[in-house]
Write a protein that holds these residues in place. Structure first.
Motif, short mmCIF file in Angstrom:
data_model
loop_
_atom_site.label_atom_id
_atom_site.label_comp_id
_atom_site.label_asym_id
_atom_site.label_seq_id
_atom_site.Cartn_x
_atom_site.Cartn_y
_atom_site.Cartn_z
N CYS A 22 0.82 -1.22 0.00
CA CYS A 22 0.00 0.00 0.00
C CYS A 22 0.85 1.26 0.00
O CYS A 22 0.54 2.24 -0.68
CB CYS A 22 -0.94 0.00 1.20
N ALA A 23 1.94 1.25 0.76
CA ALA A 23 2.82 2.42 0.82
C ALA A 23 3.48 2.68 -0.53
O ALA A 23 3.53 3.83 -0.99
CB ALA A 23 3.87 2.24 1.91
N VAL A 24 3.99 1.64 -1.15
CA VAL A 24 4.64 1.79 -2.46
C VAL A 24 3.63 2.22 -3.51
O VAL A 24 3.91 3.09 -4.34
CB VAL A 24 5.36 0.48 -2.86
N ARG A 25 2.44 1.66 -3.46
CA ARG A 25 1.40 2.02 -4.43
C ARG A 25 1.02 3.49 -4.29
O ARG A 25 0.88 4.21 -5.28
CB ARG A 25 0.18 1.13 -4.20
N LYS A 26 0.88 3.96 -3.05
CA LYS A 26 0.53 5.37 -2.81
C LYS A 26 1.66 6.27 -3.29
O LYS A 26 1.42 7.31 -3.93
CB LYS A 26 0.27 5.60 -1.33
N ALA A 27 2.90 5.90 -3.02
CA ALA A 27 4.04 6.71 -3.45
C ALA A 27 4.11 6.79 -4.97
O ALA A 27 4.39 7.86 -5.54
CB ALA A 27 5.34 6.14 -2.88
N LEU A 28 3.85 5.68 -5.65
CA LEU A 28 3.88 5.68 -7.11
C LEU A 28 2.76 6.53 -7.69
O LEU A 28 2.95 7.24 -8.69
CB LEU A 28 3.80 4.25 -7.64
N LYS A 29 1.59 6.50 -7.08
CA LYS A 29 0.48 7.33 -7.56
C LYS A 29 0.80 8.81 -7.38
O LYS A 29 0.51 9.63 -8.25
CB LYS A 29 -0.81 6.99 -6.82
N GLU A 30 1.43 9.17 -6.26
CA GLU A 30 1.81 10.56 -6.04
C GLU A 30 2.89 10.99 -7.01
O GLU A 30 2.87 12.12 -7.52
CB GLU A 30 2.26 10.76 -4.60
N ALA A 31 3.83 10.12 -7.29
CA ALA A 31 4.88 10.43 -8.26
C ALA A 31 4.28 10.61 -9.65
O ALA A 31 4.69 11.51 -10.40
CB ALA A 31 5.93 9.33 -8.27
#
Length: 73
Positions: A22-31
Motif C-alpha cells: 500500500c505504501a509503495v502504491r501510494k508513493a507511485l500514484k503521487e509520483a
C-alpha cells in the motif's frame, strides 16, 4: 516450530507485505501525479526556449557559429 508459531509468522509477514504494498502504491500514484503536473510546465519551457532562440537569431547578424556537437541548426 509449532503450528501456532508458523501461523503467527505467516500472518505477520502478510501484514508487513500488505503495508509495504500500500505504501509503495501510494508513493507511485503521487509520483505519477507530480510528473503529470510537470508536463505542461516542461512544454511551456520548450516554447519559451524556442521563442528565445528566434529572437536571438536576427541579432547574430547571420554569423554562423559552431558550438561543438550541440551546434544550433
Amino acid at each position: 516450530m509449532s503450528v501456532e508459531t508458523v501461523m503467527a509468522l505467516v500472518t505477520a509477514a502478510a501484514a508487513v507485505f500488505a503495508i509495504l504494498f500500500c505504501a509503495v502504491r501510494k508513493a507511485l500514484k503521487e509520483a505519477e501525479a507530480l510528473l503529470l503536473a510537470l508536463v505542461p510546465v516542461i512544454q511551456a519551457l520548450g516554447k519559451v526556449r524556442t521563442a528565445w532562440r528566434q529572437t536571438r537569431r536576427p541579432q547574430e547578424g547571420g554569423v554562423e557559429r559552431e558550438e561543438g556537437p550541440r551546434a544550433l541548426p
